[in-house]
Enzyme design. Structure first.
Site, mmCIF file in Angstrom:
data_model
loop_
_atom_site.group_PDB
_atom_site.id
_atom_site.type_symbol
_atom_site.label_atom_id
_atom_site.label_comp_id
_atom_site.label_asym_id
_atom_site.label_seq_id
_atom_site.Cartn_x
_atom_site.Cartn_y
_atom_site.Cartn_z
ATOM 1 N N ARG A 38 0.808 -1.209 0.000
ATOM 2 C CA ARG A 38 0.000 0.000 0.000
ATOM 3 C C ARG A 38 0.844 1.263 0.000
ATOM 4 N NH1 ARG A 38 -2.414 1.248 4.232
ATOM 5 N NH2 ARG A 38 -1.637 -0.512 5.444
ATOM 6 N N LYS B 158 -8.576 -2.190 1.054
ATOM 7 C CA LYS B 158 -8.369 -1.311 2.194
ATOM 8 C C LYS B 158 -9.023 0.045 1.989
ATOM 9 C CE LYS B 158 -5.723 -3.851 4.956
ATOM 10 N NZ LYS B 158 -6.173 -4.712 5.996
ATOM 11 N N HIS C 152 -10.298 -3.452 12.481
ATOM 12 C CA HIS C 152 -9.240 -4.133 11.736
ATOM 13 C C HIS C 152 -8.847 -5.375 12.528
ATOM 14 C CE1 HIS C 152 -4.951 -4.086 9.877
ATOM 15 N NE2 HIS C 152 -5.768 -4.824 9.171
ATOM 16 N N SER D 57 -0.315 -5.021 10.678
ATOM 17 C CA SER D 57 0.558 -5.915 9.924
ATOM 18 C C SER D 57 1.844 -5.189 9.603
ATOM 19 C CB SER D 57 -0.128 -6.392 8.661
ATOM 20 O OG SER D 57 -0.288 -5.325 7.789
ATOM 21 N N LYS E 216 -3.167 -11.830 12.468
ATOM 22 C CA LYS E 216 -4.631 -11.858 12.341
ATOM 23 C C LYS E 216 -5.081 -12.993 11.428
ATOM 24 C CE LYS E 216 -5.051 -7.660 10.759
ATOM 25 N NZ LYS E 216 -3.618 -7.358 10.806
ATOM 26 N N THR E 217 -4.504 -13.020 10.238
ATOM 27 C CA THR E 217 -4.924 -14.038 9.271
ATOM 28 C C THR E 217 -4.516 -15.425 9.743
ATOM 29 O OG1 THR E 217 -4.708 -12.435 7.488
ATOM 30 C CG2 THR E 217 -4.774 -14.753 6.845
ATOM 31 N N ASP F 271 -9.758 -10.236 8.489
ATOM 32 C CA ASP F 271 -9.170 -8.886 8.452
ATOM 33 C C ASP F 271 -10.099 -7.706 8.768
ATOM 34 O OD1 ASP F 271 -6.582 -7.631 7.861
ATOM 35 O OD2 ASP F 271 -7.622 -6.660 6.219
ATOM 36 N N ARG G 148 1.299 -12.438 -1.628
ATOM 37 C CA ARG G 148 -0.052 -12.599 -1.079
ATOM 38 C C ARG G 148 -0.871 -13.612 -1.854
ATOM 39 N NH1 ARG G 148 -2.027 -9.117 3.310
ATOM 40 N NH2 ARG G 148 -0.420 -7.540 3.545
HETATM 41 N N1 LIG Z 1 4.330 -16.813 16.654
HETATM 42 C C1 LIG Z 1 3.719 -16.410 15.544
HETATM 43 N N2 LIG Z 1 2.429 -16.001 15.581
HETATM 44 C C2 LIG Z 1 1.798 -15.564 14.463
HETATM 45 N N3 LIG Z 1 2.376 -15.521 13.240
HETATM 46 C C3 LIG Z 1 3.649 -15.937 13.127
HETATM 47 C C4 LIG Z 1 4.370 -16.392 14.261
HETATM 48 N N4 LIG Z 1 5.603 -16.730 13.855
HETATM 49 C C5 LIG Z 1 5.650 -16.487 12.533
HETATM 50 N N5 LIG Z 1 4.480 -16.021 12.057
HETATM 51 C C6 LIG Z 1 4.204 -15.604 10.649
HETATM 52 O O1 LIG Z 1 3.849 -14.227 10.677
HETATM 53 C C7 LIG Z 1 2.920 -13.918 9.663
HETATM 54 C C8 LIG Z 1 1.654 -13.287 10.242
HETATM 55 O O2 LIG Z 1 0.957 -12.683 9.182
HETATM 56 P P1 LIG Z 1 -0.604 -12.481 9.082
HETATM 57 O O3 LIG Z 1 -1.314 -13.540 9.831
HETATM 58 O O4 LIG Z 1 -0.943 -12.301 7.645
HETATM 59 O O5 LIG Z 1 -0.737 -11.096 9.836
HETATM 60 P P2 LIG Z 1 -1.899 -10.042 9.742
HETATM 61 O O6 LIG Z 1 -3.102 -10.757 9.213
HETATM 62 O O7 LIG Z 1 -2.060 -9.557 11.127
HETATM 63 O O8 LIG Z 1 -1.414 -8.986 8.808
HETATM 64 C C9 LIG Z 1 2.603 -15.198 8.928
HETATM 65 O O9 LIG Z 1 3.402 -15.233 7.787
HETATM 66 C C10 LIG Z 1 3.023 -16.266 9.966
HETATM 67 O O10 LIG Z 1 3.420 -17.461 9.361
HETATM 68 C C1 LIG Z 2 -3.645 -5.843 2.855
HETATM 69 C C2 LIG Z 2 -3.013 -5.178 3.785
HETATM 70 O O1 LIG Z 2 -3.192 -5.408 5.124
HETATM 71 P P1 LIG Z 2 -2.900 -6.726 5.961
HETATM 72 O O2 LIG Z 2 -1.448 -6.823 6.004
HETATM 73 O O3 LIG Z 2 -3.555 -6.402 7.254
HETATM 74 O O4 LIG Z 2 -3.533 -7.914 5.302
HETATM 75 C C3 LIG Z 2 -2.136 -4.075 3.458
HETATM 76 O O5 LIG Z 2 -1.800 -3.357 4.398
HETATM 77 O O6 LIG Z 2 -1.793 -3.884 2.293
HETATM 78 CA CA LIG Z 3 -5.121 -6.286 7.606
HETATM 79 MN MN LIG Z 4 -4.002 -9.872 7.323
#
Ligand SMILES: Nc1ncnc2c1ncn2[C@@H]1O[C@H](COP(=O)(O)OP(=O)(O)O)[C@@H](O)[C@H]1O
Ligand SMILES: C=C(OP(=O)(O)O)C(=O)O
Ligand SMILES: [Ca+2]
Ligand SMILES: [Mn+2]
Length: 742
Positions: free
Chosen positions: A204, A358, A377, A395, A446-447, A461, A526
């Site tokens: 972004r 977003k 979020h 994130s 989160k994901t 999300d 992604r």
């Molecule tokens: N202890 C942990 N807890 C959560 N995620 C972890 C951990 N260690 C490594 N990771 C990695 O961190 C990343 C978390 O990203 P994601 O779930 O997409 O975050 P968000 O959705 O909050 O943006 C993933 O790639 C996951 O595999």
């Molecule tokens: C898609 C996005 O958010 P997130 O990392 O929370 O998935 C982003 O910030 O571009």
């Molecule tokens: Ca997000």
């Molecule tokens: Mn996410």
């Protein structure tokens, strides 16, 4: 990418590039917004040096693009990064394929209802009016299909009379064919997913997000210091809108010699709560964007589509086309413009698909609170017994690797002074086409943590919390796939199949097998898939009031405990702070964590003042008896560099214990400084890691680091001390007291 980059950049530019003695005054002290990568105007090599004309406003002189850097200077270089081996062998030429096998007449019939009336109209007051049905076939008593509309084409080159056909709510299979045929860099991966490239921007560009400031938004929105809403005027919005519409209106996808102008149109929904569902229309130039939104928004049934009517909000995505940098307010070639009064958003100069999802999330952050609904979020899932958990988190743990040698070759002449669009601060920016930077991006979880094999996934999300309970805003997930493994994240792995969009991943050119470890294109790779690709998805994506509110922080300082139970005031304190950390380093291996704060764990998306959302959260948590938790998914045993990231398996056990209720009744002790309640024991987690002090060999270093982080929290929070939470100013004091004390 997350809201943190720009901060890092402005700081790093000062610290590493200019070797400036004093850092930006507000270092770590404000909300941060994403990528603000200095980038030149797209020419090869170094751009002409710009020197500051002191008579002009700085922002008029320097134009740079924001966004995550791509380690390529040309589009062909980008493609060669995407495919692992050499260039593809013989490209298919000629007339093979379903599309060319049919007659021109049939082909035209397959083209869609013209939207030229609106797209080419000189008035352009409203968005495209989609006329349902095929006028040529009216009265034939035929069932009209939803996307095969046809209007006779007039072969006149005058743009005002030209017809643009719209490809309306195409199916994934049709979109695959369009992407593969017309969009360089689009391939079918061995899993069946569509692998594609987003171009120069792979994250972004929050510094390029503009919101029209008018009577509608003047009082309602959060403006000024700290706000993510960078203002623009109505006229400038119309200039950009016209530019986007002209671009969309000029796309000739024909290879027959006869013009065939076409755009993709998606009509879809946001929010699974039927009472508060929003109709959105996305007009875009790329099949990739259409498929992305097909996956990410709620897909209407054919019946719902028949009665779709006027959309509540429309996106014009002309991402391949830059904005005019000489247009007022434009500080780069990228601009994402939101006009709430017109219910429209215009995207220029970035093809990163996350911008659309977003952008709409921002709109929901305006529309929902107006209806007393809290937009969040967060990820969300539900146990077999109906217990709902929300997962908040920013994130973006980002590592920047600065190649100092490269920079110093260009110091100081390739710099120009620019004014931050967010405040009155001036800082230097380097004008380089390609940055010798590497980003290490990871989310807070989160994901990953909401996608749990033992629980129903409501969403990963974006959610709403209303009197009816929780509802997902979206119809899909957007997972990070760097280092993705089948073992650690099986549900996400298995969701990558036919229909899924894979952004910026690298694959073997022959087997088309994706190498998730490869970050040659970007760290922010992604996968976007419909939520029903997750076996345990809860459809419709709604649930009862949440029981647990889990705040995720990826603490690269390694001082926050893996889990703490929060009081309501502490939950508010940490929700408003929105802390996570990122790591910035130089070539010589000096790596340092940087704190980043993003109010409500999503400052880039909120539209009103953070306290507005915080007050609503506090009220709802009290009313429904939810418990707050702080979970560190980041470092343990030392800061980034000496410690290690907490094992995902341990974090999953911690989350399990929260869900099951066993952690609520565990034994607790209080930490110093942050005053956090930490459990002494959790099944499946080594007890010694629960108190971070145990994992650090250097206890003094631990104490110092803890104090340092606490100081950064305090500094960040100072800006909120003047605000009341809701109608109550006592609450603010209570919340302040719930922060670190030392
Ligand atoms: N202890 C942990 N807890 C959560 N995620 C972890 C951990 N260690 C490594 N990771 C990695 O961190 C990343 C978390 O990203 P994601 O779930 O997409 O975050 P968000 O959705 O909050 O943006 C993933 O790639 C996951 O595999
Ligand atoms: C898609 C996005 O958010 P997130 O990392 O929370 O998935 C982003 O910030 O571009
Ligand atoms: Ca997000
Ligand atoms: Mn996410």
């Amino acid at each position: 990418m997350e809201d943190a980059h720009s901060k890092v950049f402005s700081d790093l530019q000062l610290v590493y590039m200019l070797k400036c003695a004093s850092k930006a005054a507000d270092e770590n002290g404000e909300f941060s917004f994403a990528s603000n990568t200095p980038r030149s105007t797209g020419r090869k090599g170094l751009p002409k040096i710009q020197t500051q004309d002191h008579n002009k406003k700085a922002s008029d002189v320097c134009h740079d693009d924001s966004g995550t850097p791509v380690k390529a200077t040309t589009i062909d270089e980008l493609h060669s990064l995407q495919r692992k081996k050499s260039a593809p062998t013989t490209p298919i030429k000629g007339t093979q394929g379903a599309f060319n096998a049919i007659s021109e007449e049939d082909r035209q019939k397959q083209q869609l209802q013209s939207i030229s009336a609106s797209l080419a109209s000189l008035m352009r007051e409203t968005g495209p009016k989609l006329v349902k049905g095929d006028p040529a076939r009216k009265g034939e008593g035929q069932q009209i299909s939803h996307h095969h509309h046809y209007t006779p084409t007039i072969s006149i080159s005058d743009s005002a009379l030209k017809f643009t056909h719209y490809l309306y709510n195409l199916s994934p299979a049709e979109l695959y064919e369009h992407a593969i045929k017309n969009e360089k860099g689009s391939f079918i991966a061995s899993s069946g997913a569509l692998a594609t490239l987003s171009g120069a921007k792979t994250g972004r560009s929050p510094r390029d997000k503009r919101v029209v400031r008018d009577e509608t938004t003047e009082d309602d929105l959060w403006w000024g210091k700290g706000s993510p809403n960078i203002e623009m005027d109505e006229h400038t919005f119309m200039v950009n809108r016209e530019r986007a519409v002209d671009y969309l209106n000029s796309l000739d996808k024909s290879n027959t010699g006869k013009p065939a102008f076409q755009v993709f149109v998606n009509d879809q929904f946001l929010n699974w709560d039927p009472e508060h569902r929003i109709k959105v229309r996305i007009v875009s130039a790329r099949a990739y964007h259409s498929l992305f939104m097909h996956n990410m928004c709620i897909r209407p049934t054919p019946e719902e589509l028949e009665d779709f009517g006027t959309p509540d909000f429309t996106i014009y995505n002309a991402g391949q086309f830059p904005c005019n940098r000489y247009t007022h307010h434009m500080t780069s070639s990228t601009s994402i413009d939101i006009n709430l009064a017109r219910k429209e958003m215009v995207i220029l100069g970035t093809q990163y698909a996350g911008e659309m999802k977003k952008g709409l999330f921002g709109v929901m952050h305006y529309l929902m609170p107006k209806r007393q609904i809290l937009s969040l979020h967060s990820g969300c899932n539900m146990g077999k017994d109906g217990d709902v958990a929300l997962f908040f988190g920013l994130s973006g743990t980002v590592t920047l690797e600065l190649n100092r040698a490269t920079w110093s070759n260009h110091l100081p002449t390739d710099m120009c002074l620019v004014r931050s669009p967010l405040d009155t601060r001036f800082y230097y920016k380097l004008l380089l086409t390609v940055l010798p930077l590497v980003f290490f991006v990871t989310g807070t979880g989160k994901t990953t943590l909401s996608t749990d094999h033992n629980r129903y996934l409501i969403g990963d999300d974006e959610h709403c919390w209303s009197e009816n309970g929780v509802s997902n805003i979206e119809g899909g997930c957007y997972a990070k796939c760097i280092d993705l493994s089948r073992e650690k994240e099986p549900d996400i792995w298995n969701a990558i199949k036919f229909g899924t969009v894979l952004e910026n991943v690298v694959f073997d050119e022959h087997t088309r097998e994706v190498d998730y470890m490869d970050s040659s294109v970007t760290e922010n790779t992604r996968a976007a898939y419909p939520i029903d690709y997750i076996p345990n998805a809860k459809i419709p994506c709604v649930g009862p009031h949440p029981k647990n509110i889990i705040l995720l922080a990826c603490d690269a300082f390694g001082v926050l405990p893996p889990v703490s139970k929060l009081s309501l005031a502490q939950t508010m304190y940490h929700f408003i702070s929105g802390y996570t950390a990122l790591v910035a380093g130089t070539e010589d291996g000096i790596k340092e964590p940087q704190a980043t704060f993003s109010a409500c764990f999503g400052a880039a998306f909120i539209m009103m003042h953070p306290t507005k959302y915080a007050a609503m959260l506090s009220e709802k948590m009290q009313k429904h008896g939810a418990t707050g938790w702080l979970v560190n998914t980041g470092w343990s045993g030392g800061s980034y560099g000496s410690g290690k990231r907490i094992k995902l398996a341990y974090t999953r056990r911690i989350i399990d214990a929260i869900h099951s209720g066993s952690l609520l009744n565990a034994n607790y002790k209080k930490t110093e400084v942050f005053g956090l309640e930490i459990p002494t024991e959790i099944e499946g987690v080594p007890s010694e890691i629960l108190d971070p002090v145990n994992t650090w060999t250097d206890k003094n270093a631990y104490k110092d680091t803890q104090l340092k982080l606490a100081g950064l929290f305090k500094k960040n929070f100072a800006v909120f001390t003047d605000y009341k939470i809701g109608k109550n100013s006592m609450l603010t004091e209570e919340i302040l007291a719930a922060g670190p004390n030392y």
